[in-house]
Write an enzyme that holds these catalytic residues in place. Structure first.
Site, PDB file in Angstrom:
ATOM      1  N   GLU A   1     -37.652  -4.643   6.292  1.00 46.40           N
ATOM      2  CA  GLU A   1     -36.851  -5.848   6.039  1.00 46.40           C
ATOM      3  C   GLU A   1     -37.573  -7.112   6.499  1.00 46.40           C
ATOM      4  O   GLU A   1     -37.449  -8.173   5.869  1.00 46.40           O
ATOM      5  CB  GLU A   1     -35.488  -5.722   6.715  1.00 46.40           C
ATOM      6  CG  GLU A   1     -34.626  -4.647   6.056  1.00 46.40           C
ATOM      7  CD  GLU A   1     -33.257  -4.508   6.676  1.00 46.40           C
ATOM      8  OE1 GLU A   1     -32.264  -4.750   5.997  1.00 46.40           O
ATOM      9  OE2 GLU A   1     -33.200  -4.152   7.881  1.00 46.40           O
TER      10      GLU A   1
ATOM     11  N   GLU B   1     -32.189   3.916   6.844  1.00 47.08           N
ATOM     12  CA  GLU B   1     -31.030   3.651   7.710  1.00 47.08           C
ATOM     13  C   GLU B   1     -29.841   4.586   7.475  1.00 47.08           C
ATOM     14  O   GLU B   1     -29.219   5.039   8.454  1.00 47.08           O
ATOM     15  CB  GLU B   1     -30.580   2.185   7.567  1.00 47.08           C
ATOM     16  CG  GLU B   1     -31.474   1.187   8.293  1.00 47.08           C
ATOM     17  CD  GLU B   1     -32.603   0.657   7.437  1.00 47.08           C
ATOM     18  OE1 GLU B   1     -33.163  -0.403   7.788  1.00 47.08           O
ATOM     19  OE2 GLU B   1     -32.935   1.309   6.418  1.00 47.08           O
TER      20      GLU B   1
END
Length: 251
Positions: free
Chosen positions: A110, A130
């Site tokens: 990210e 995740e």
């Protein structure tokens, strides 16, 4: 510019190199590193320069610090600890270049998505695992990745746990270039050279216009151009262009 040991900062006249420096945990992003990145952003907001982000020890960033992440609760999520710093990096006045080697997973991915450019090595492994840890990629990937690679591939990465190799990421245009590890920093500086030879204010306003919402156009483009039309640099650069052209035609 100063930062904690978690982030090594090298300043040059026209650029800054930000080196994630937690190699013992594959540069996992913890609160100390987040705070150091905020300080670096503050300095880059005050004195805009191109920023190159790179990891230490052959890894960009293997993700957020799971030990800290496990203890976070609702209030921590709502505080946007990682999403806040990644958005701030995304909004820096001048372009940012992520230089990726090894793992760029979870929060590390990210962080890379938040940058304007990404250059990697064949050893890159980039993705968002995740959901396998019971959470979602909430620091930009859930919406930014679709803009970068399109919905089908973004869903494979976010929902089916797909991790891209360096070459796969290049084919998807998630990486602008793939080079060998010993060429990574040099490739980043070559790209920075191409950016910094442009007029700095023109680059800054172009980046702002590029990321403006659709409904802001064409007004924001016209206003930005009006500002640039009044600069001495615009006059000097156009004069130099016309003189070079005249000289070439007269040769």
């Amino acid at each position: 510019m100063s930062a904690g040991e978690a982030l090594l900062v090298e300043e040059r006249d026209d650029r800054v190199i930000l080196r994630l420096n937690r190699p013992e945990v594959r540069n996992a992003i913890d609160l100390t590193l987040v705070e150091a990145l905020h300080e670096a952003c503050r300095q880059l907001e005050q004195r805009p320069r191109v920023a190159l982000l790179i990891g230490s020890g052959g890894t960009f960033a293997a993700g957020a610090d799971i030990g800290q992440l496990r203890e976070r609760r609702r209030e921590d999520a709502l505080a946007g600890i990682n999403s806040g710093i990644f958005d701030r990096i995304h909004r820096l006045p001048l372009p940012t270049i992520a230089l990726l080697d090894g793992y760029a997973l979870g929060g590390g991915a990210e962080l890379a998505y938040a940058c304007d450019f990404r250059i990697g090595t064949p050893a890159v492994r980039i993705g968002n695992p995740e959901p396998g840890l019971g959470i979602l990629a909430a620091a930009g990937a859930a919406w930014r990745l679709r803009e970068l690679v399109g919905e089908p591939l973004a869903k494979e990465i976010l929902l089916a746990g797909r991790t891209l190799t360096g070459e796969e990421a290049r084919e998807a245009r998630l990486l602008n270039e793939v080079v060998e590890a010993d060429e990574l920093e040099a490739a980043g500086h070559r790209l920075a050279d191409r950016i910094t030879v442009q007029a700095p204010l023109a680059i800054r306003l172009t980046k702002s216009a590029f990321h403006a919402p659709r409904e802001a156009h064409p007004l924001i483009d016209d206003i930005a151009q009006a500002v640039l039309f009044e600069t001495q640099e615009k006059h000097d650069r156009m004069t130099a262009f016309l003189e070079r052209k005249a000289k070439k035609e007269g040769a």
